[in-house]
Design a protein around this motif. Sequence first.
Motif, mmCIF file in Angstrom:
data_model
loop_
_atom_site.group_PDB
_atom_site.id
_atom_site.type_symbol
_atom_site.label_atom_id
_atom_site.label_comp_id
_atom_site.label_asym_id
_atom_site.label_seq_id
_atom_site.Cartn_x
_atom_site.Cartn_y
_atom_site.Cartn_z
ATOM 1 N N SER A 67 -8.947 -8.985 8.242
ATOM 2 C CA SER A 67 -8.957 -7.133 6.718
ATOM 3 C C SER A 67 -8.158 -6.252 7.201
ATOM 4 C CB SER A 67 -10.431 -7.417 7.053
ATOM 5 O OG SER A 67 -10.812 -6.234 6.492
ATOM 6 N N ARG A 68 -8.383 -6.323 9.035
ATOM 7 C CA ARG A 68 -7.348 -5.047 9.645
ATOM 8 C C ARG A 68 -6.109 -4.817 9.385
ATOM 9 N NH1 ARG A 68 -11.425 -5.381 14.001
ATOM 10 N NH2 ARG A 68 -9.869 -6.825 14.893
ATOM 11 N N GLU A 69 -5.400 -6.325 9.288
ATOM 12 C CA GLU A 69 -4.220 -6.066 9.033
ATOM 13 C C GLU A 69 -3.687 -6.489 7.986
ATOM 14 O OE1 GLU A 69 -0.149 -7.437 10.420
ATOM 15 O OE2 GLU A 69 -1.758 -5.767 11.801
ATOM 16 N N PHE A 70 -4.328 -6.209 7.077
ATOM 17 C CA PHE A 70 -4.310 -5.809 5.433
ATOM 18 C C PHE A 70 -4.687 -4.469 5.139
ATOM 19 C CE2 PHE A 70 -6.334 -5.919 1.155
ATOM 20 C CZ PHE A 70 -4.731 -6.388 0.474
ATOM 21 N N ARG A 71 -5.373 -4.280 5.783
ATOM 22 C CA ARG A 71 -5.514 -2.442 5.340
ATOM 23 C C ARG A 71 -4.468 -1.663 5.706
ATOM 24 N NH1 ARG A 71 -9.948 1.753 4.117
ATOM 25 N NH2 ARG A 71 -7.939 3.506 4.563
ATOM 26 N N ARG A 72 -3.246 -2.288 7.009
ATOM 27 C CA ARG A 72 -3.013 -1.313 8.030
ATOM 28 C C ARG A 72 -1.297 -0.891 7.003
ATOM 29 N NH1 ARG A 72 -3.862 -4.201 12.796
ATOM 30 N NH2 ARG A 72 -5.111 -3.415 14.434
ATOM 31 N N ALA A 73 -1.261 -2.734 6.418
ATOM 32 C CA ALA A 73 -0.509 -2.910 5.898
ATOM 33 C C ALA A 73 -0.401 -2.148 4.625
ATOM 34 C CB ALA A 73 -0.399 -4.875 5.126
ATOM 35 N N LEU A 74 -1.695 -2.051 3.823
ATOM 36 C CA LEU A 74 -1.324 -1.107 2.605
ATOM 37 C C LEU A 74 -1.368 0.356 3.972
ATOM 38 C CD1 LEU A 74 -5.160 -2.262 0.776
ATOM 39 C CD2 LEU A 74 -2.598 -2.663 0.234
ATOM 40 N N ASP A 75 -2.113 0.970 4.421
ATOM 41 C CA ASP A 75 -1.321 2.029 4.578
ATOM 42 C C ASP A 75 0.248 2.440 4.990
ATOM 43 O OD1 ASP A 75 -3.924 2.519 4.740
ATOM 44 O OD2 ASP A 75 -4.270 2.428 6.668
ATOM 45 N N HIS A 76 0.649 1.018 5.537
ATOM 46 C CA HIS A 76 2.535 0.969 5.322
ATOM 47 C C HIS A 76 2.373 1.674 3.945
ATOM 48 C CE1 HIS A 76 5.910 0.478 7.199
ATOM 49 N NE2 HIS A 76 6.025 0.447 7.293
ATOM 50 N N ALA A 77 1.901 0.862 3.506
ATOM 51 C CA ALA A 77 3.199 0.806 1.731
ATOM 52 C C ALA A 77 2.371 2.291 1.397
ATOM 53 C CB ALA A 77 2.558 -0.555 0.761
ATOM 54 N N ASN A 78 1.509 2.383 1.223
ATOM 55 C CA ASN A 78 0.898 3.580 0.106
ATOM 56 C C ASN A 78 1.790 5.657 1.171
ATOM 57 O OD1 ASN A 78 -0.749 2.619 -1.323
ATOM 58 N ND2 ASN A 78 -3.015 3.167 0.195
ATOM 59 N N ALA A 79 2.430 4.607 2.436
ATOM 60 C CA ALA A 79 2.580 6.177 2.951
ATOM 61 C C ALA A 79 4.084 6.158 2.391
ATOM 62 C CB ALA A 79 2.934 5.960 4.090
ATOM 63 N N SER A 80 4.818 5.464 1.894
ATOM 64 C CA SER A 80 6.058 5.746 1.401
ATOM 65 C C SER A 80 6.053 5.452 -0.449
ATOM 66 C CB SER A 80 7.239 4.699 1.437
ATOM 67 O OG SER A 80 7.032 2.829 1.137
ATOM 68 N N MET A 81 4.943 6.133 -0.828
ATOM 69 C CA MET A 81 4.807 5.831 -2.646
ATOM 70 C C MET A 81 4.195 6.998 -2.578
ATOM 71 S SD MET A 81 2.674 2.200 -2.221
ATOM 72 C CE MET A 81 2.002 2.073 -4.572
ATOM 73 N N PRO A 82 4.067 7.384 -3.842
ATOM 74 C CA PRO A 82 3.986 8.766 -5.057
ATOM 75 C C PRO A 82 2.923 8.460 -4.699
ATOM 76 C CG PRO A 82 5.487 7.772 -5.754
ATOM 77 C CD PRO A 82 5.475 6.899 -4.857
#
Length: 130
Positions: free
Chosen positions: A76-91
């Motif tokens: 779950s923590r790894e998934f949250r990190r992945a989403l945070d990473h993806a969101n950082a480059s999105m509008p």
Amino acid sequence: GAFAAFVQVRGSIPTFWTQETSVTMPKPPIVLNRVDPTYAASRAHVGDLLRRYAAPLTVLDLTKHNEKREREMVVSREFRRALDHANASMPEDERVRYCALDFSAASKSARPTVLEGLGDVAAWTLDATG
């Protein structure tokens, strides 16, 4: 007029993890088995969902979030990190919205019940999407 659609996609958390099955160990550990600092697989998964369904996307994480011996919490923590990473480059208007609901704990609780928790998530999502 305006319209809205609800699509539920159920699946495994899109990070690299494994869980070895064993007769002698009923709850084997969950292991993150591949380092992916750019979260390429998770970003590809989010990109695919955005192409198919468009924004906004709400992710509902139903894994356990309070464990004496960490298992589901790891992925779950790894998934949250992945989403945070993806969101950082999105509008901002395309960013994935993350919501955690410990389904196991909610199913054992008198208040809030699972249905109340899911109702809160639904209301939160509808409020955000209009």
